[in-house]
Design an enzyme around this catalytic site. Structure first.
Site, PDB file in Angstrom:
ATOM      1  N   HIS A  34      -5.011  -4.149   6.671  1.00  0.00           N
ATOM      2  CA  HIS A  34      -5.770  -3.821   5.447  1.00  0.00           C
ATOM      3  C   HIS A  34      -6.381  -5.086   4.852  1.00  0.00           C
ATOM      4  O   HIS A  34      -7.550  -5.102   4.458  1.00  0.00           O
ATOM      5  CB  HIS A  34      -4.862  -3.187   4.385  1.00  0.00           C
ATOM      6  CG  HIS A  34      -4.323  -1.852   4.723  1.00  0.00           C
ATOM      7  ND1 HIS A  34      -2.969  -1.565   4.667  1.00  0.00           N
ATOM      8  CD2 HIS A  34      -4.927  -0.698   5.106  1.00  0.00           C
ATOM      9  CE1 HIS A  34      -2.782  -0.301   4.990  1.00  0.00           C
ATOM     10  NE2 HIS A  34      -3.958   0.248   5.276  1.00  0.00           N
ATOM     11  N   LYS A  89       1.245  13.522   0.354  1.00  0.00           N
ATOM     12  CA  LYS A  89       2.137  12.579   1.006  1.00  0.00           C
ATOM     13  C   LYS A  89       3.296  12.235   0.074  1.00  0.00           C
ATOM     14  O   LYS A  89       3.196  12.369  -1.138  1.00  0.00           O
ATOM     15  CB  LYS A  89       1.394  11.282   1.360  1.00  0.00           C
ATOM     16  CG  LYS A  89       0.389  11.442   2.485  1.00  0.00           C
ATOM     17  CD  LYS A  89      -0.182  10.106   2.877  1.00  0.00           C
ATOM     18  CE  LYS A  89      -1.153  10.230   4.041  1.00  0.00           C
ATOM     19  NZ  LYS A  89      -1.691   8.924   4.439  1.00  0.00           N
ATOM     20  N   ARG A 101      -9.456   1.418  13.696  1.00  0.00           N
ATOM     21  CA  ARG A 101      -8.587   0.723  14.652  1.00  0.00           C
ATOM     22  C   ARG A 101      -8.886   1.149  16.077  1.00  0.00           C
ATOM     23  O   ARG A 101      -8.804   0.353  17.000  1.00  0.00           O
ATOM     24  CB  ARG A 101      -7.119   1.009  14.356  1.00  0.00           C
ATOM     25  CG  ARG A 101      -6.634   0.422  13.051  1.00  0.00           C
ATOM     26  CD  ARG A 101      -5.274   0.937  12.731  1.00  0.00           C
ATOM     27  NE  ARG A 101      -5.366   2.395  12.540  1.00  0.00           N
ATOM     28  CZ  ARG A 101      -4.419   3.148  12.014  1.00  0.00           C
ATOM     29  NH1 ARG A 101      -3.285   2.618  11.653  1.00  0.00           N
ATOM     30  NH2 ARG A 101      -4.587   4.436  11.855  1.00  0.00           N
ATOM     31  N   SER A 123       0.590   1.436   8.390  1.00  0.00           N
ATOM     32  CA  SER A 123       1.637   1.422   7.372  1.00  0.00           C
ATOM     33  C   SER A 123       2.850   2.215   7.830  1.00  0.00           C
ATOM     34  O   SER A 123       3.994   1.832   7.573  1.00  0.00           O
ATOM     35  CB  SER A 123       1.108   1.997   6.052  1.00  0.00           C
ATOM     36  OG  SER A 123       0.104   1.169   5.517  1.00  0.00           O
TER      37      SER A 123
END
Length: 171
Positions: free
Chosen positions: A24, A48, A97, A135
């Protein structure tokens, strides 16, 4: 001669950042070189169950970006498009990514454009050393007291250790 106000390029880099990783930070630092101002917008995603509260994530991001003068950290709880409108910003930065990220991010970008056709999404690919990092992976390693110092800033590593100290968070 009449002087005009400079047309500042402001962008929003949204995310959960639970926790913020070196990947990040790489996107933040590189985006801050491209845009006059970068707002790192921390989402309080109700679907979440985050490890860190919204306030903790904002605090951690503020700490780890304190040396980047054109970065502002903020939080939001509604649609990204609504947040963008409230800030009068029209550029979204998203990190990629892998090819699998692109498919999902393309869906989001297309939906955001449908909701507000003045909004553009800029995709920035991860630096190769962070292309595997997420994460979720960091939290899993930290949960079992594995080393995360290569994946997160020192401030985040310290807070992860506190969160996963004996009895703090259920494994």
């Amino acid at each position: 001669m009449l002087q005009e106000k400079p047309n500042l390029k402001i962008a929003v880099y949204p995310g959960s950042f639970d926790p913020v990783t070196n990947g990040h930070l790489d996107i933040i630092r590189r985006s801050a070189k491209v845009f006059d101002k970068l707002i790192v917008a921390v989402l309080n995603n109700t679907s979440k169950n985050p490890l860190f509260s919204l306030e903790e994530r904002i605090q951690l991001l503020t700490q780890v970006t304190r040396d980047i003068p054109n970065v502002e950290v903020d939080g939001f709880r509604d649609l990204l498009i609504s947040y963008m409108k409230s800030k009068d910003v029209h550029i979204i930065v998203r990190g990629l990514r892998a090819v699998s990220d692109f498919e999902y991010e393309l869906q989001l970008a297309t939906m955001n454009t449908k909701l507000n056709d003045d909004v553009e999404t800029f995709f920035m690919t991860s630096s190769p050393q962070y292309s595997f990092l997420s994460s979720s992976i960091v939290k899993e390693i930290a949960r079992f007291h594995g080393p995360v110092s290569h994946f997160v800033p020192q401030e985040v590593e310290k807070e992860l250790k506190l969160k996963f100290a004996a009895g703090s968070v259920q494994s």
